[in-house]
Design a protein around this motif. Structure first.
Motif, mmCIF file in Angstrom:
data_model
loop_
_atom_site.group_PDB
_atom_site.id
_atom_site.type_symbol
_atom_site.label_atom_id
_atom_site.label_comp_id
_atom_site.label_asym_id
_atom_site.label_seq_id
_atom_site.Cartn_x
_atom_site.Cartn_y
_atom_site.Cartn_z
ATOM 1 N N LYS A 108 14.612 3.814 5.835
ATOM 2 C CA LYS A 108 14.381 2.535 5.152
ATOM 3 C C LYS A 108 13.308 1.713 5.855
ATOM 4 O O LYS A 108 12.653 0.890 5.218
ATOM 5 C CB LYS A 108 15.677 1.730 5.069
ATOM 6 N N ARG A 109 13.113 1.935 7.169
ATOM 7 C CA ARG A 109 12.127 1.156 7.921
ATOM 8 C C ARG A 109 10.725 1.737 7.857
ATOM 9 O O ARG A 109 9.784 1.129 8.353
ATOM 10 C CB ARG A 109 12.541 1.060 9.384
ATOM 11 N N ILE A 110 10.564 2.889 7.240
ATOM 12 C CA ILE A 110 9.243 3.528 7.178
ATOM 13 C C ILE A 110 8.333 2.713 6.265
ATOM 14 O O ILE A 110 8.725 2.287 5.181
ATOM 15 C CB ILE A 110 9.356 4.968 6.646
ATOM 16 N N THR A 111 7.105 2.527 6.715
ATOM 17 C CA THR A 111 6.098 1.890 5.875
ATOM 18 C C THR A 111 5.274 3.001 5.230
ATOM 19 O O THR A 111 4.522 3.702 5.905
ATOM 20 C CB THR A 111 5.173 0.992 6.724
ATOM 21 N N TRP A 112 5.464 3.179 3.946
ATOM 22 C CA TRP A 112 4.798 4.261 3.239
ATOM 23 C C TRP A 112 3.389 3.825 2.834
ATOM 24 O O TRP A 112 3.136 2.661 2.530
ATOM 25 C CB TRP A 112 5.590 4.645 1.997
ATOM 26 N N ALA A 113 2.482 4.787 2.808
ATOM 27 C CA ALA A 113 1.108 4.502 2.380
ATOM 28 C C ALA A 113 1.082 4.279 0.874
ATOM 29 O O ALA A 113 1.901 4.814 0.137
ATOM 30 C CB ALA A 113 0.205 5.670 2.738
ATOM 31 N N SER A 114 0.091 3.503 0.447
ATOM 32 C CA SER A 114 -0.026 3.254 -0.984
ATOM 33 C C SER A 114 -0.565 4.500 -1.682
ATOM 34 O O SER A 114 -1.138 5.394 -1.057
ATOM 35 C CB SER A 114 -0.955 2.069 -1.239
ATOM 36 N N LYS A 115 -0.377 4.545 -2.978
ATOM 37 C CA LYS A 115 -0.832 5.690 -3.768
ATOM 38 C C LYS A 115 -2.352 5.846 -3.657
ATOM 39 O O LYS A 115 -2.871 6.954 -3.586
ATOM 40 C CB LYS A 115 -0.408 5.495 -5.219
ATOM 41 N N GLU A 116 -3.041 4.726 -3.623
ATOM 42 C CA GLU A 116 -4.508 4.733 -3.516
ATOM 43 C C GLU A 116 -4.949 5.355 -2.180
ATOM 44 O O GLU A 116 -5.874 6.180 -2.143
ATOM 45 C CB GLU A 116 -5.033 3.299 -3.628
ATOM 46 N N ASN A 117 -4.306 4.981 -1.094
ATOM 47 C CA ASN A 117 -4.656 5.535 0.219
ATOM 48 C C ASN A 117 -4.355 7.030 0.303
ATOM 49 O O ASN A 117 -5.099 7.789 0.923
ATOM 50 C CB ASN A 117 -3.917 4.799 1.329
ATOM 51 N N VAL A 118 -3.261 7.439 -0.313
ATOM 52 C CA VAL A 118 -2.907 8.863 -0.301
ATOM 53 C C VAL A 118 -3.942 9.664 -1.073
ATOM 54 O O VAL A 118 -4.350 10.751 -0.643
ATOM 55 C CB VAL A 118 -1.487 9.075 -0.883
ATOM 56 N N LYS A 119 -4.394 9.142 -2.204
ATOM 57 C CA LYS A 119 -5.419 9.836 -2.992
ATOM 58 C C LYS A 119 -6.719 9.957 -2.204
ATOM 59 O O LYS A 119 -7.359 11.016 -2.196
ATOM 60 C CB LYS A 119 -5.679 9.091 -4.306
ATOM 61 N N LYS A 120 -7.125 8.879 -1.529
ATOM 62 C CA LYS A 120 -8.357 8.913 -0.746
ATOM 63 C C LYS A 120 -8.250 9.905 0.407
ATOM 64 O O LYS A 120 -9.180 10.671 0.672
ATOM 65 C CB LYS A 120 -8.683 7.520 -0.193
ATOM 66 N N ALA A 121 -7.121 9.901 1.089
ATOM 67 C CA ALA A 121 -6.931 10.815 2.218
ATOM 68 C C ALA A 121 -6.902 12.265 1.743
ATOM 69 O O ALA A 121 -7.486 13.153 2.387
ATOM 70 C CB ALA A 121 -5.640 10.479 2.954
ATOM 71 N N THR A 122 -6.260 12.517 0.618
ATOM 72 C CA THR A 122 -6.209 13.874 0.076
ATOM 73 C C THR A 122 -7.598 14.350 -0.310
ATOM 74 O O THR A 122 -7.978 15.493 -0.012
ATOM 75 C CB THR A 122 -5.272 13.920 -1.147
ATOM 76 N N ALA A 123 -8.385 13.493 -0.973
ATOM 77 C CA ALA A 123 -9.741 13.862 -1.349
ATOM 78 C C ALA A 123 -10.592 14.128 -0.114
ATOM 79 O O ALA A 123 -11.370 15.098 -0.077
ATOM 80 C CB ALA A 123 -10.367 12.754 -2.196
#
Length: 76
Positions: A32-47
């Motif tokens: 519950k304390r994890i700060t998840w990355a936003s969908k936009e950041n995940v897409k950029k990192a994956t690309a």
């Protein structure tokens, strides 16, 4: 003195029979304390990773073809 400390630790760990259940309770609290990355950041990192891998594959492929041709010229 050291023997007494060890027996206290053994008794304490043996007394906590619910440690398996407590592990999952603590795990749930940590998740519950994890700060998840936003969908936009995940897409950029994956690309970025995919582009880097593609560039790496092209470079290694070119080196492979170059060395293959070089060895065929040398050992002909």
């Amino acid at each position: 003195m050291a023997a007494q400390n060890n027996t206290k630790k053994i008794k304490k760990s043996a007394a906590s029979g619910n440690s398996f259940i407590n592990f999952f309770i603590d795990l749930k609290a940590e998740v519950k304390r994890i700060t998840w990355a936003s969908k936009e950041n995940v897409k950029k990192a994956t690309a970025t990773v995919l582009i880097f891998c593609l560039i790496y594959v092209v470079i290694v492929g070119l080196l492979d073809v170059g060395f293959k041709n070089l060895f065929s010229v040398i050992f002909k």
